[in-house]
Design a protein around this motif. Structure first.
Motif, short mmCIF file in Angstrom:
data_model
loop_
_atom_site.label_atom_id
_atom_site.label_comp_id
_atom_site.label_asym_id
_atom_site.label_seq_id
_atom_site.Cartn_x
_atom_site.Cartn_y
_atom_site.Cartn_z
N LYS A 44 45.32 41.09 47.16
CA LYS A 44 44.76 42.36 47.59
C LYS A 44 43.43 42.64 46.88
O LYS A 44 42.47 43.10 47.50
N LEU A 45 43.37 42.33 45.60
CA LEU A 45 42.12 42.52 44.84
C LEU A 45 41.03 41.58 45.35
O LEU A 45 39.87 41.97 45.44
N ASN A 46 41.39 40.36 45.68
CA ASN A 46 40.41 39.40 46.20
C ASN A 46 39.85 39.87 47.54
O ASN A 46 38.67 39.72 47.80
N GLU A 47 40.72 40.44 48.38
CA GLU A 47 40.28 40.95 49.68
C GLU A 47 39.35 42.14 49.52
O GLU A 47 38.34 42.25 50.20
N SER A 48 39.69 43.02 48.58
CA SER A 48 38.91 44.25 48.42
C SER A 48 37.59 44.01 47.70
O SER A 48 36.67 44.80 47.80
N SER A 49 37.50 42.91 46.97
CA SER A 49 36.27 42.66 46.21
C SER A 49 35.23 41.88 47.01
O SER A 49 34.14 41.64 46.52
N GLY A 50 35.55 41.51 48.23
CA GLY A 50 34.58 40.77 49.06
C GLY A 50 34.37 39.37 48.51
O GLY A 50 35.30 38.70 48.11
N SER A 51 33.12 38.96 48.44
CA SER A 51 32.82 37.61 48.00
C SER A 51 32.49 37.53 46.52
O SER A 51 32.10 36.49 46.02
N PHE A 52 32.61 38.64 45.81
CA PHE A 52 32.30 38.64 44.38
C PHE A 52 33.36 37.86 43.62
O PHE A 52 34.55 38.01 43.85
N VAL A 53 32.91 37.01 42.72
CA VAL A 53 33.82 36.23 41.89
C VAL A 53 33.51 36.55 40.43
O VAL A 53 32.36 36.44 39.99
N ARG A 54 34.52 36.97 39.70
CA ARG A 54 34.34 37.27 38.28
C ARG A 54 34.25 35.95 37.52
O ARG A 54 35.10 35.09 37.66
N ALA A 55 33.21 35.79 36.74
CA ALA A 55 32.99 34.55 36.00
C ALA A 55 33.15 34.80 34.51
O ALA A 55 32.94 35.90 34.01
N LYS A 56 33.56 33.75 33.82
CA LYS A 56 33.72 33.82 32.37
C LYS A 56 32.86 32.72 31.76
O LYS A 56 32.86 31.58 32.24
N VAL A 57 32.13 33.04 30.71
CA VAL A 57 31.28 32.06 30.05
C VAL A 57 32.18 31.08 29.30
O VAL A 57 32.95 31.48 28.43
N ALA A 58 32.08 29.81 29.66
CA ALA A 58 32.90 28.79 29.02
C ALA A 58 32.19 28.19 27.81
O ALA A 58 32.81 27.84 26.82
N LYS A 59 30.87 28.09 27.91
CA LYS A 59 30.10 27.51 26.82
C LYS A 59 28.73 28.17 26.79
O LYS A 59 28.04 28.21 27.80
N HIS A 60 28.38 28.70 25.65
CA HIS A 60 27.07 29.33 25.51
C HIS A 60 26.06 28.27 25.11
O HIS A 60 26.28 27.50 24.18
N VAL A 61 24.96 28.21 25.84
CA VAL A 61 23.90 27.24 25.55
C VAL A 61 22.69 28.01 25.06
O VAL A 61 22.24 28.95 25.70
#
Length: 98
Positions: A44-61
């Protein structure tokens, strides 16, 4: 007894699960959550958020980290180019050298 949660509460629960090292099954068991409810809320959250994808920084460069140059070896000749060389120029150069 069934507990009703808001979408914001589910968003926080899902973010908490994504941040930990537990599988969804393990997380739901530890937090006394129904896997069916978890998946339904996530959908339901994925449907309501449209195409936005929450990203998490895996490695800081570090942006000041020096990048290596691009080196092409053609026969006995080495051509060194800066790492900022446009891809279009590289393509043209490789076509000319072929």
């Amino acid at each position: 007894m069934r507990k009703t949660r808001s979408l914001e509460q589910w968003r926080n629960i899902i973010e908490e699960q994504q941040a930990c090292d537990l599988t969804i099954t393990e997380f739901c068991q530890q937090h006394a959550l129904s896997k069916t409810s978890f998946y339904a809320a996530r959908s339901k959250l994925n449907e309501s958020s449209g195409s936005f994808v929450r990203a998490k920084v895996a490695k800081h460069v570090d942006a000041t980290e020096q990048q290596l140059s691009i080196t092409l070896e053609v026969g006995k000749v080495n051509v060194s180019l800066p790492p900022t060389t446009p891809a279009s120029f590289l393509g043209q150069l490789l076509r000319e050298l072929a």
